[in-house]
Motif scaffolding. Structure first.
Motif, short mmCIF file in Angstrom:
data_model
loop_
_atom_site.label_atom_id
_atom_site.label_comp_id
_atom_site.label_asym_id
_atom_site.label_seq_id
_atom_site.Cartn_x
_atom_site.Cartn_y
_atom_site.Cartn_z
N ALA A 398 1.02 -1.32 0.02
CA ALA A 398 -0.03 -0.02 -0.25
C ALA A 398 0.80 1.31 0.02
O ALA A 398 0.37 2.22 -0.60
N SER A 399 1.84 1.16 0.75
CA SER A 399 2.88 2.18 0.60
C SER A 399 3.63 2.52 -0.52
O SER A 399 3.82 3.57 -1.00
N ASN A 400 3.94 1.39 -1.45
CA ASN A 400 4.55 1.52 -2.66
C ASN A 400 3.59 1.87 -3.63
O ASN A 400 3.99 2.86 -4.50
N TYR A 401 2.61 1.22 -3.82
CA TYR A 401 1.58 1.68 -4.85
C TYR A 401 0.57 2.81 -4.55
O TYR A 401 0.26 3.52 -5.71
N LEU A 402 0.36 3.10 -3.45
CA LEU A 402 -0.71 4.06 -3.10
C LEU A 402 -0.21 5.31 -2.48
O LEU A 402 -0.67 6.22 -2.27
N GLY A 403 0.98 5.02 -1.89
CA GLY A 403 1.46 6.37 -1.02
C GLY A 403 1.02 6.29 0.31
O GLY A 403 1.01 7.38 0.64
N ILE A 404 0.23 5.43 0.87
CA ILE A 404 -0.21 5.71 2.19
C ILE A 404 -0.11 4.52 3.21
O ILE A 404 0.67 3.79 2.99
N LYS A 405 0.08 5.30 4.57
CA LYS A 405 0.61 4.30 5.53
C LYS A 405 -0.40 3.73 6.36
O LYS A 405 -0.65 2.82 7.09
N GLU A 406 -1.81 4.55 6.48
CA GLU A 406 -2.88 4.08 7.31
C GLU A 406 -4.07 4.38 6.39
O GLU A 406 -4.30 5.35 5.48
N HIS A 407 -5.31 3.51 6.61
CA HIS A 407 -6.67 3.74 5.83
C HIS A 407 -7.53 3.22 6.70
O HIS A 407 -7.27 2.12 7.45
N SER A 408 -8.92 3.66 6.59
CA SER A 408 -10.02 3.18 7.52
C SER A 408 -10.29 1.76 6.90
O SER A 408 -10.76 0.87 7.77
N LEU A 409 -9.96 1.08 5.85
CA LEU A 409 -10.20 0.11 5.23
C LEU A 409 -9.14 -0.92 5.30
O LEU A 409 -9.12 -2.14 5.25
N PHE A 410 -7.81 -0.73 6.03
CA PHE A 410 -6.81 -1.37 6.31
C PHE A 410 -7.31 -2.70 7.29
O PHE A 410 -7.10 -3.77 7.12
N GLU A 411 -7.78 -2.33 8.37
CA GLU A 411 -8.48 -3.35 9.30
C GLU A 411 -9.28 -4.54 8.54
O GLU A 411 -8.78 -5.51 8.86
N LYS A 412 -10.23 -3.91 7.71
CA LYS A 412 -11.06 -4.93 7.21
C LYS A 412 -10.27 -5.98 6.06
O LYS A 412 -10.38 -7.10 5.96
N ILE A 413 -9.25 -5.20 5.37
CA ILE A 413 -8.40 -5.95 4.51
C ILE A 413 -7.60 -6.94 5.02
O ILE A 413 -7.50 -7.98 4.83
N GLU A 414 -7.03 -6.62 6.42
CA GLU A 414 -6.25 -7.55 6.89
C GLU A 414 -6.89 -8.46 7.40
O GLU A 414 -6.34 -10.06 7.60
N GLU A 415 -7.98 -8.53 8.07
CA GLU A 415 -8.93 -9.70 8.59
C GLU A 415 -9.21 -10.64 7.33
O GLU A 415 -9.06 -11.88 7.37
N GLU A 416 -9.66 -9.91 6.04
CA GLU A 416 -9.69 -10.87 5.02
C GLU A 416 -8.32 -11.53 4.48
O GLU A 416 -8.66 -12.70 4.13
N MET A 417 -7.47 -10.96 4.68
CA MET A 417 -6.13 -11.61 4.33
C MET A 417 -5.74 -12.81 5.26
O MET A 417 -5.02 -13.87 4.64
N GLN A 418 -6.14 -12.63 6.62
CA GLN A 418 -5.85 -13.93 7.50
C GLN A 418 -6.64 -15.10 6.79
O GLN A 418 -6.27 -16.32 7.29
N LYS A 419 -7.64 -14.85 6.16
CA LYS A 419 -8.60 -16.12 5.83
C LYS A 419 -8.51 -16.61 4.40
O LYS A 419 -9.03 -17.51 4.07
N THR A 420 -7.69 -15.85 3.61
CA THR A 420 -7.54 -16.07 2.26
C THR A 420 -5.90 -16.04 1.88
O THR A 420 -5.21 -15.37 2.33
#
Length: 498
Positions: A398-420
């Protein structure tokens, strides 16, 4: 009595007149000597005068010629590089160039310029001496310009006589190491592949290279921070341990095995290693080779301070185990194919010492398919598992491609990533689809949810196939058991009848 008395003025005039007479006489003698005396005799007289003065001097001068016979003098080349970075306020002229193999400009001393270097609180005076040679047979191979072909260059190092041992044992070796590091830091990296048409010609033409401009670094890799730091520390320790490897009797090389699913960043890690060490990369496709002798020739032609890469070693013909070599020994010509024993001989056999400071990297998607002999320490020293994308890896992407360190959707993405199970390459592809940050993140969430459902269906399908396979096996085993029982009953009946 006045300071400017007539007697003082007369004395000053007498001194100036005498000095002028001596200077004029010296010029006349020099002119006559230049016209009448042969150059060899003039040189002999000049050297004699210099020797007379040097006899009473506390200094000594080392002359470092540009060439040692017909070969380049490594000390001259190293000193030229080292002194280029020692620009002093008194330096009036410098040469600037841009070598094809470097990424920056190179500064060197101009003809007859002097420079003072300070090493361990001691001063060393350097002078670049250039002279023209009248012999038509002389040729300077480093000068391609016609006006420069008769020029001979040398560096003269002047210092106090009492420091001679220190200069030979410490100062000059220090210059050699510093120049090596400076050249390595500025050189443009190359990636080499095999030139099969010239493999049996000049050994230096066995590989053909082109500029490697891969942007991957350890800062941009989508790996766990601990894993990246471990690899960097291991690389740093390796390049600093030349004397250690020599002392323990091992070839100065290091083996890495990168294993994991496709798209997990194995090639990017190799590029980051090359950029970190400033090592060229040699990409070897073993399936294109027909014999161990070809492999031997290619590895001998590799340069030191390089990385040898063999990708997808599990797909290389007859490298997954030793059964192929058993077949070859039973009837096939073993020299007409690249064998596992041939490769192992170059990894840690006698031929492994033909080169220094080399890193060997194997990649595989299926580590379990490789012969254990290939995996043991001393051959593949470090095994690195390239896993599916983790929350830490996602944040780096996300830092490389979008230039961001934090976002409100990060938590939801990390939850899905743990299952996929999703690879860094797949995550990067989703982040590239939109220039809008929130849209890219939402698309990534949607992609992972769909993939999770697909993975569930595939898991159920595999489970069902496994059950059916087990049932078929049980039926086959039951049929065999009934047949055995039937045979036993028939044998008993025959015995009774008899």
């Amino acid at each position: 009595m006045s300071f400017f008395s007539s007697s003082n003025l007369a004395t000053a005039k007498t001194v100036l007149s005498a000095a002028a007479s001596v200077a004029a006489t010296a010029m006349v003698v020099r002119s006559v000597a230049s016209d009448l005396l042969p150059s060899e005799l003039r040189s002999y007289i000049t050297n004699g005068i210099h020797s007379m003065f040097w006899r009473f001097s506390s200094e000594i001068t080392l002359v470092i010629d540009e060439f040692d016979g017909l070969l380049n003098n490594q000390i001259y080349e190293a000193a030229e590089t080292y002194l280029g970075a020692k620009i002093s306020p008194n330096t009036r002229r410098l040469k600037v160039s841009k070598p094809e193999t470097d990424t920056t400009f190179a500064l060197t001393m101009e003809r007859n310029e002097s420079l003072t270097d300070v090493f361990r609180s001691m001063k060393f005076n350097w002078v670049l001496v250039c002279r023209q040679v009248e012999s038509r047979g002389f040729h300077n191979p480093r000068d391609l310009n016609a006006t420069m072909k008769s020029e001979v260059r040398s560096l003269e190092l002047t210092f106090n006589k009492k420091h001679k041992d220190m200069v030979l044992q410490t100062y000059l070796p220090y210059i050699l190491n510093e120049a090596k590091s400076m050249k390595q830091a500025t050189k443009a990296l190359k990636i080499f592949t095999v030139d099969y048409q010239n493999m049996y010609g000049n050994i230096s033409d066995a590989w053909v290279g082109m500029k490697l401009d891969h942007p991957a670094t350890f800062d941009t890799l989508a790996m766990e921070r601990g894993a990246k730091e471990f690899v960097m520390r291991d690389l740093e320790r390796f390049v600093k341990r030349k004397e250690y490897y020599r002392r323990v009797g091992k070839a100065w090389k290091r083996g890495y095995l990168l294993y994991g699913p496709p798209g997990t960043g194995k090639s990017s890690l190799i590029a980051a290693m090359a950029n970190y060490l400033k090592f060229d990369v040699y990409d070897l496709e073993l399936t294109e080779l027909n014999a161990n002798s070809e492999l031997r020739r290619l590895l001998i032609a590799m340069a030191n301070r390089s990385i040898l890469v063999v990708e997808d070693i599990d797909c290389t013909v007859e490298f997954h185990d030793r059964r192929a070599e058993a077949r070859a020994a039973s009837g096939h010509n073993n020299d007409r194919q690249v064998t596992l024993s041939g490769l192992l001989n170059f990894i840690d056999g006698l031929w492994s010492s033909c080169g220094d400071e080399r890193i060997i990297v194997f990649t595989t998607n299926h580590k379990d398919k490789l012969d254990p002999a290939l995996l043991r320490p001393g051959r593949m020293d470090v095994h690195i598992h390239m896993s599916y994308c983790t929350p830490c890896g996602f944040r780096q992407l996300a830092s490389n491609y979008l230039g961001i360190k934090e976002h409100s959707l990060f938590e939801k993405i990390e939850e899905e990533m743990q299952k996929t199970q999703v690879t860094p390459a797949e995550v990067a592809e989703q982040l590239l689809k939109s220039s809008h940050i929130e849209t890219s993140l939402e698309q990534l969430i949607d992609f992972m949810r769909k993939k999770k459902e697909t993975q569930k269906l595939e898991a159920k399908k595999k489970e069902q196939e496994a059950k059916e396979e087990q049932q078929r096996k049980e039926i086959d085993d039951g049929g065999k058991g009934e047949k055995v029982d039937s045979d036993d009953n028939n044998n008993e009946k025959k015995s009774t009848t008899t």
